[in-house]
Design a protein around this motif. Structure first.
Motif, short mmCIF file in Angstrom:
data_model
loop_
_atom_site.label_atom_id
_atom_site.label_comp_id
_atom_site.label_asym_id
_atom_site.label_seq_id
_atom_site.Cartn_x
_atom_site.Cartn_y
_atom_site.Cartn_z
N PHE A 75 0.65 -1.13 -0.15
CA PHE A 75 0.21 0.13 -0.10
C PHE A 75 0.86 1.21 0.04
CE2 PHE A 75 -2.39 3.35 2.48
CZ PHE A 75 -3.22 3.54 1.62
N VAL A 76 1.91 1.18 0.89
CA VAL A 76 2.78 2.46 1.01
C VAL A 76 3.59 2.54 -0.46
CG1 VAL A 76 4.89 3.15 1.98
CG2 VAL A 76 2.92 2.53 3.51
N ALA A 77 4.21 1.50 -0.85
CA ALA A 77 5.08 1.58 -1.95
C ALA A 77 4.41 1.74 -3.32
CB ALA A 77 5.84 0.07 -2.01
N GLN A 78 3.19 1.51 -3.25
CA GLN A 78 2.41 1.61 -4.80
C GLN A 78 1.29 2.82 -4.82
OE1 GLN A 78 1.08 -2.44 -5.74
NE2 GLN A 78 3.25 -2.95 -5.97
N THR A 79 0.67 3.06 -3.66
CA THR A 79 -0.41 3.75 -3.61
C THR A 79 -0.06 5.02 -2.84
OG1 THR A 79 -1.80 2.01 -3.36
CG2 THR A 79 -2.76 4.04 -2.58
N VAL A 80 0.62 5.06 -1.73
CA VAL A 80 0.96 6.34 -0.97
C VAL A 80 1.99 7.07 -2.07
CG1 VAL A 80 2.11 7.29 0.99
CG2 VAL A 80 0.49 5.44 0.99
N ILE A 81 3.13 6.31 -2.36
CA ILE A 81 4.21 6.79 -3.50
C ILE A 81 3.71 6.73 -4.44
CG2 ILE A 81 6.54 6.82 -3.64
CD1 ILE A 81 7.06 5.15 -0.98
N ALA A 82 2.91 7.39 -4.99
CA ALA A 82 2.09 7.24 -6.34
C ALA A 82 2.88 7.01 -7.54
CB ALA A 82 0.91 8.24 -6.41
N GLN A 83 4.18 7.84 -7.41
CA GLN A 83 4.98 7.70 -8.60
C GLN A 83 6.25 6.59 -8.46
OE1 GLN A 83 4.77 9.78 -11.20
NE2 GLN A 83 2.88 10.38 -10.30
N GLY A 84 6.16 5.83 -7.18
CA GLY A 84 6.97 4.63 -7.06
C GLY A 84 8.48 4.98 -6.40
N HIS A 85 8.87 6.53 -6.29
CA HIS A 85 10.11 6.65 -5.87
C HIS A 85 10.40 5.90 -4.84
CE1 HIS A 85 9.79 9.82 -8.92
NE2 HIS A 85 8.68 10.38 -8.34
N THR A 86 11.85 5.93 -4.65
CA THR A 86 12.48 5.43 -3.42
C THR A 86 12.35 6.32 -2.28
OG1 THR A 86 14.26 4.45 -4.63
CG2 THR A 86 14.80 4.84 -2.36
N ALA A 87 12.14 5.94 -0.90
CA ALA A 87 11.61 6.82 0.17
C ALA A 87 12.22 6.11 1.39
CB ALA A 87 10.10 7.11 0.28
N TRP A 88 12.35 7.09 2.42
CA TRP A 88 12.85 6.90 3.70
C TRP A 88 11.59 6.23 4.60
CZ3 TRP A 88 17.65 6.57 4.04
CH2 TRP A 88 18.54 7.30 3.73
N LEU A 89 11.90 5.29 5.43
CA LEU A 89 11.13 4.50 6.26
C LEU A 89 11.71 4.79 7.68
CD1 LEU A 89 10.06 1.31 4.62
CD2 LEU A 89 8.70 3.60 4.76
N GLY A 90 10.98 4.41 8.89
CA GLY A 90 11.38 4.58 10.12
C GLY A 90 12.30 3.71 10.76
N GLY A 91 12.87 2.88 9.90
CA GLY A 91 14.00 1.75 10.53
C GLY A 91 15.42 2.03 10.39
N SER A 92 16.29 1.43 11.43
CA SER A 92 17.57 1.81 11.38
C SER A 92 18.38 0.67 12.02
CB SER A 92 17.95 3.12 11.95
OG SER A 92 19.34 3.27 12.13
#
Length: 201
Positions: A75-92
């Protein structure tokens, strides 16, 4: 007041860099009813972390997204980031033994990953270390995760995903506190009346 001003400034900066509208992952879709928002950046993980945690939406606290299921991941990868760009998540894994990943904010703060979707060969901690999590690595909309960023690439900058789920809480005195205050005021009033009576006799 200063915190609110800082938060609104950070959110304003985020919006000026290209924040998309918030999207809800509803239970009808098999989701968790949380809201998500993609902010285009580009920013480092640390900048994304600060901006996400200073944001809010409809009384809900924002934080860098914490992904805990395959449904949420896509859902996040394909709907929230509608253009499919690489994006940060809250893990480390910064400060942890190599590749012992934890969520760094939100309801899962401090918890080890219970779900992962690493790109083949990742995480690999190349060139002296990559401590931060991105999604959509390798191809747009893939949802595949990668470790990248500091210390090996401290200036690596992309967009990020904000998740909104738990209400913002403020310090409000408990009912017991009010009761104790009233008892205290009553005792002070009683003592003052006694002193006045004693002075009159």
């Amino acid at each position: 007041m200063i915190r609110k001003l800082l938060a609104s400034t950070v959110v304003g900066l985020a919006l000026s860099t290209g924040a998309a509208a918030q999207v809800q992952f509803t239970t009808a879709m098999g989701g968790n009813d949380h809201w998500y928002q993609y902010v285009a950046g580009p920013v480092t993980w640390q900048q994304a972390f600060t901006a996400a945690n200073a944001s809010s939406f409809m009384g809900l606290q924002g934080y860098l997204a914490t992904i805990t299921s395959v449904g949420e991941n896509f859902f996040v990868a394909q709907t929230v980031i509608a253009q499919g760009h690489t994006a940060w998540l809250g893990g480390s894994d910064a400060g942890n033994p190599t590749n012992q990943w934890t969520w760094r904010n939100g309801p899962e703060n401090g918890q080890a990953f219970t779900f992962t979707y690493w790109h083949p060969g990742e995480p690999n901690n190349v060139n002296g270390g990559e401590d931060y999590l991105v999604t959509n690595w390798g191809s747009f909309g893939s949802g595949a995760w990668n470790d990248i960023g500091a210390p090996a690439q401290p200036d690596y900058a992309v967009g990020y995903v904000v998740e909104y789920s738990h209400p913002i809480t403020t310090a409000v005195p408990e009912p017991e506190t009010y009761a104790m205050m009233l008892v205290g005021l009553g005792l002070l009033g009683f003592a003052a009346r006694r002193r006045k009576q004693n002075a009159a006799t």
